[in-house]
Design an enzyme around this catalytic site. Structure first.
Site, PDB file in Angstrom:
ATOM      1  N   SER A 159       0.832  -1.195   0.000  1.00  0.00           N
ATOM      2  CA  SER A 159       0.000   0.000   0.000  1.00  0.00           C
ATOM      3  C   SER A 159       0.876   1.258   0.000  1.00  0.00           C
ATOM      4  CB  SER A 159      -0.959  -0.069   1.187  1.00  0.00           C
ATOM      5  OG  SER A 159      -2.023   0.826   1.030  1.00  0.00           O
ATOM      6  N   ASP A 169      -9.542  -6.620  -3.180  1.00  0.00           N
ATOM      7  CA  ASP A 169      -9.070  -5.288  -2.799  1.00  0.00           C
ATOM      8  C   ASP A 169      -9.969  -4.231  -3.433  1.00  0.00           C
ATOM      9  OD1 ASP A 169      -7.714  -2.933  -2.303  1.00  0.00           O
ATOM     10  OD2 ASP A 169      -5.740  -3.746  -2.815  1.00  0.00           O
ATOM     11  N   HIS A 219      -7.382  -5.814   0.846  1.00  0.00           N
ATOM     12  CA  HIS A 219      -6.254  -4.882   0.814  1.00  0.00           C
ATOM     13  C   HIS A 219      -5.365  -5.156   2.018  1.00  0.00           C
ATOM     14  CE1 HIS A 219      -4.304  -1.239  -0.617  1.00  0.00           C
ATOM     15  NE2 HIS A 219      -4.215  -0.827   0.645  1.00  0.00           N
TER      16      HIS A 219
END
Length: 343
Positions: A54, A140, A172
């Protein structure tokens, strides 16, 4: 909570504050070592790699592009291409997480050759043939698939050897055998158990081959160190970085054997200030480090007034337009750690 920035509008801020109930995974407890206060030493390091998830994935691309002569490969989970945000928080939210805006991929591809010519990043020719592993979880909803696809296209444009894993139903997060939330969940601490071992896959891609991870007692040492020692301003919290960082050093590396170094970058709300040593212990990297002479460096970001979710600076929240190139405050602070470890 959501995992990247989403802090542009009031509605986006409200979304950030929406807690997603976690589905608890029945993960095995990993072998761990308690942190021992110390400092970073210099080891016999033959190669440096970077991995991140991320916001940590975006920071990983920044390190990789800026210092591709030194960093030989990257593993990117749940993130998009280098300089995707272009110093614009709205673009970060709507074009580099969501697909409401374009990623402007052709523009992003045009920056590295120009910036390399200026000396702001290393020559892009270094990327040719170098290993890159990209991971996309099909569950995600924080970073859209088109953004992950753009990451792959970006690296392929510069000749990197890319392995793109899109087979997982993961939400995610960082997928690990030691995950504590269900595979398709998006919830803190963003360590998802999908019954798979992508660390084995990406380490094979980066290193060429790997020995099985250590499932017994770890033989190395987890060092906690003062990040301000390496901060470009002498004060890590002033850069939205924690006072304490971590490094796992296998016993073979302490003994002077040739080792490699992996920089592992957590995502938003996943650092030590938010989840303790969950990422450090459960990322499934110390376990492979032990059996593969791999030092693992865990720099730490923390929440601050300009960064309430403890993200890495991939859109310029510290106010510097140079955040993604040589001289960027967080980037150079991490590079100072690397320089100490590999001499």
């Amino acid at each position: 909570m959501k995992f990247l920035v989403r802090a542009v509008t009031a509605a986006a801020t409200a979304a950030l504050l929406t807690v997603v109930p976690a589905t608890t995974a029945q993960a095995a407890d990993p072998p761990t070592r308690p942190p021992v206060p110390g400092t970073l030493n210099t080891y016999n390091v033959s190669a440096v790699y970077v991995a991140g998830v991320s916001s940590g994935g975006y920071m990983a691309t920044q390190l990789h592009l800026a210092y591709s002569a030194r960093i030989r490969g990257a593993a990117i989970f749940a993130a998009g291409p280098y300089y995707c945000a272009q110093y614009n928080a709205a673009q970060a939210t709507y074009g580099c997480m969501d697909d409401l805006w374009p990623t402007y991929l052709s523009t992003l591809k045009s920056y590295p050759p120009l910036w390399a010519a200026y000396g702001w990043i290393d020559p892009v020719a270094n990327l040719s043939g170098r290993p890159v592993y990209a991971f996309r979880g099909n569950g995600d909803t924080v970073v859209r698939k088109s953004v992950n696809d753009a990451l792959v296209s970006f690296y392929q444009h510069f000749g990197a050897s890319v392995q793109y894993d899109t087979s997982s139903p993961a939400g995610h997060g960082w997928v690990t055998p030691y995950g504590t939330v269900g595979c398709s969940t998006t919830a803190q601490p963003y360590l998802n158990d999908c019954g798979t071992d992508p660390q084995n896959a990406f380490l094979r891609k980066l290193l060429g081959s790997v020995s099985p991870r250590n499932t017994g007692a770890l033989g190395g040492q987890l060092v906690s160190f003062n990040q301000s020692t390496f901060a470009v301003n002498g004060y890590a919290p002033g850069l939205s970085m924690g006072s304490t960082g971590f490094a796992y050093v296998p016993a073979a590396c302490t003994a002077g054997q040739s080792c490699r170094l992996l920089v592992a970058l957590h995502g938003c709300k996943q650092g030590h200030a938010e989840v303790g040593t969950a990422f450090v212990d459960r990322a499934n990297l110390n376990q492979y480090g032990d059996t593969n002479r791999l030092i693992v460096l865990y720099p730490q970001a923390v929440p601050s007034a300009v960064n309430p979710n403890g993200c890495w600076d991939w859109w310029g929240y510290l106010g510097g337009t140079n955040y993604a190139i040589k001289g960027g405050a967080q980037l150079e602070t991490i590079m100072n750690m690397i320089r100490r470890l590999d001499g």
